[in-house]
Design a protein around this motif. Structure first.
Motif, mmCIF file in Angstrom:
data_model
loop_
_atom_site.group_PDB
_atom_site.id
_atom_site.type_symbol
_atom_site.label_atom_id
_atom_site.label_comp_id
_atom_site.label_asym_id
_atom_site.label_seq_id
_atom_site.Cartn_x
_atom_site.Cartn_y
_atom_site.Cartn_z
ATOM 1 N N GLY A 125 0.649 -1.764 0.060
ATOM 2 C CA GLY A 125 0.208 -0.312 -0.239
ATOM 3 C C GLY A 125 0.882 1.239 0.114
ATOM 4 O O GLY A 125 1.655 1.429 0.186
ATOM 5 N N GLN A 126 0.552 2.401 0.353
ATOM 6 C CA GLN A 126 0.853 3.845 0.030
ATOM 7 C C GLN A 126 1.423 3.654 1.652
ATOM 8 O O GLN A 126 1.586 3.085 2.685
ATOM 9 N N GLY A 127 2.739 4.376 1.218
ATOM 10 C CA GLY A 127 4.544 4.553 2.407
ATOM 11 C C GLY A 127 4.899 2.958 2.418
ATOM 12 O O GLY A 127 5.594 3.254 3.119
ATOM 13 N N GLY A 128 4.491 2.153 1.745
ATOM 14 C CA GLY A 128 4.859 1.168 1.958
ATOM 15 C C GLY A 128 6.054 0.432 0.596
ATOM 16 O O GLY A 128 6.287 1.236 -0.325
ATOM 17 N N ASP A 129 6.696 -0.613 0.757
ATOM 18 C CA ASP A 129 7.409 -0.730 -0.345
ATOM 19 C C ASP A 129 7.795 -2.098 -0.433
ATOM 20 O O ASP A 129 7.221 -2.754 0.240
ATOM 21 N N GLU A 130 8.770 -2.866 -0.876
ATOM 22 C CA GLU A 130 9.220 -4.234 -1.061
ATOM 23 C C GLU A 130 9.731 -5.102 0.618
ATOM 24 O O GLU A 130 9.691 -5.787 0.070
ATOM 25 N N SER A 131 10.051 -4.152 1.524
ATOM 26 C CA SER A 131 9.830 -4.580 3.001
ATOM 27 C C SER A 131 8.942 -4.755 3.608
ATOM 28 O O SER A 131 9.190 -5.858 4.613
ATOM 29 N N THR A 132 7.458 -4.116 3.014
ATOM 30 C CA THR A 132 6.391 -4.861 3.836
ATOM 31 C C THR A 132 5.914 -6.004 4.145
ATOM 32 O O THR A 132 5.498 -6.198 5.342
ATOM 33 N N PHE A 133 6.372 -6.974 3.506
ATOM 34 C CA PHE A 133 5.309 -8.086 3.395
ATOM 35 C C PHE A 133 6.668 -9.210 4.624
ATOM 36 O O PHE A 133 6.051 -9.146 5.635
ATOM 37 N N ASN A 134 7.379 -8.110 4.789
ATOM 38 C CA ASN A 134 8.558 -9.021 5.226
ATOM 39 C C ASN A 134 8.502 -8.826 7.077
ATOM 40 O O ASN A 134 8.266 -9.330 7.656
ATOM 41 N N LYS A 135 7.570 -7.927 7.293
ATOM 42 C CA LYS A 135 8.032 -6.543 8.112
ATOM 43 C C LYS A 135 6.121 -7.804 9.190
ATOM 44 O O LYS A 135 6.922 -7.690 10.402
ATOM 45 N N TYR A 136 5.790 -8.365 8.474
ATOM 46 C CA TYR A 136 4.706 -8.293 9.063
ATOM 47 C C TYR A 136 4.286 -10.542 9.121
ATOM 48 O O TYR A 136 3.690 -10.676 9.658
ATOM 49 N N ALA A 156 6.153 -12.787 -3.888
ATOM 50 C CA ALA A 156 6.835 -11.882 -4.445
ATOM 51 C C ALA A 156 6.475 -10.569 -4.666
ATOM 52 O O ALA A 156 5.209 -10.687 -5.522
ATOM 53 N N GLY A 157 7.042 -9.566 -4.494
ATOM 54 C CA GLY A 157 6.411 -7.784 -4.723
ATOM 55 C C GLY A 157 7.780 -7.232 -5.042
ATOM 56 O O GLY A 157 8.899 -7.594 -4.857
ATOM 57 N N ILE A 158 7.368 -6.163 -6.424
ATOM 58 C CA ILE A 158 8.217 -4.850 -5.939
ATOM 59 C C ILE A 158 8.279 -3.997 -5.715
ATOM 60 O O ILE A 158 6.678 -3.856 -4.421
ATOM 61 N N ARG A 159 8.288 -2.693 -5.321
ATOM 62 C CA ARG A 159 8.384 -1.238 -4.859
ATOM 63 C C ARG A 159 7.786 -0.637 -5.900
ATOM 64 O O ARG A 159 7.976 -0.756 -7.142
#
Length: 273
Positions: A61-72, A93-96
């Protein structure tokens, strides 16, 4: 070559992914549409270049990036679900979505070339080549949160049948609703014929709904129902807008919602076989 060369100081460009099994890792790849793009990838614990795997694309989402999934999301938990047979081995997998995290839009022309392209998107092709993911027919799904949900819904409506299943969490991007309705009307017959499983979720405590009256997910649900486009819609009790609240929500069956999502995608793949 170090990714700092491309302006992403914490990443290296990888060519060997054998040591990434059972982990969520980060790298960069070069595209024609957006130059160097950071991405994450989760490979199952027994990943092998000799096997073919389904692919789940995650859109932040907005304000997120490729690290968002890994955070949670805990890779060890994903591994355990696979080893216990709760889900089949899968690559996620996902991109910024944009280097300007506050202005990310998944439906820009540049991002469309990464996701779909004329035959297949650049990032899809990269995953197929490097991870053996999404190589088989009907083996690519999309999962998105917030503006990522707006993106997932866009691809569901604009490219019927391109993806085997779609999940949208916290769709509150009201400004995209009119365009999405128009896409649905333009592709109405194909959407009904392809009957791609679509799941929509919103939380009872979503701040955008409660304080800003963002109701596009409710309006979209009503619109899809009115036009007999099959989908699932659930309001999750106690869930706020953040991605981790959706993923870590416990269902009535006592399982994590994240597992239910992956099983939803898997069931869609099995239906198509």
């Amino acid at each position: 070559m170090k990714a700092s060369t491309y302006g992403f100081e914490s990443y290296n460009e990888r060519s060997d992914f054998n040591n990434m099994k059972g982990e969520i890792n980060f790298s960069v790849f070069e595209s024609l549409s957006r130059s160097w793009i950071p991405f994450f990838v989760y490979l199952p614990p027994n990943w092998s270049k000799e096997e073919d795997y389904p692919l789940v694309l995650f859109m932040h989402g907005q304000g997120g990036d490729e690290s968002t999934f890994n955070k949670y999301v805990n890779a060890a938990q994903l591994n355990q679900w696979i080893l216990d047979g709760e889900i089949e081995p899968v690559v996620i997998a996902g991109i910024r979505g944009d280097n300007d995290r506050d202005h990310v839009q998944w439906f820009t022309a540049e991002n469309e070339k990464l996701i779909v392209g004329e035959q297949r998107g650049e990032f899809i092709a990269y995953c197929q080549k490097n991870f053996k993911a999404g190589t088989l027919p009907n083996s690519i799904s999309i999962e998105g949160h917030s503006r990522g949900a707006a993106g997932a819904i866009h691809y569901y409506l604009k490219y019927p049948g391109k993806f085997v299943s779609v999940v949208g969490m916290g769709y509150v991007s009201d400004y995209t609703l009119a365009a999405n309705k128009q896409l649905a009307l333009e592709n109405l017959d194909a959407l009904k014929d392809r009957d791609v499983p679509l799941r929509l979720e919103i939380g009872t405590e979503d701040s955008f709904v409660k304080t800003k009256n963002r109701r596009c997910i409710f309006d979209l649900h009503d619109f899809l129902s009115e036009h007999d486009i099959a989908h699932e819609f659930e309001v999750l009790h106690g869930v706020e807008h953040r991605f981790d609240y959706f993923w870590n929500f416990y269902t009535d069956d006592g399982i994590l919602n994240g597992l239910r999502h992956l099983q939803f995608h898997e069931n869609a793949r099995k239906k198509e076989k």
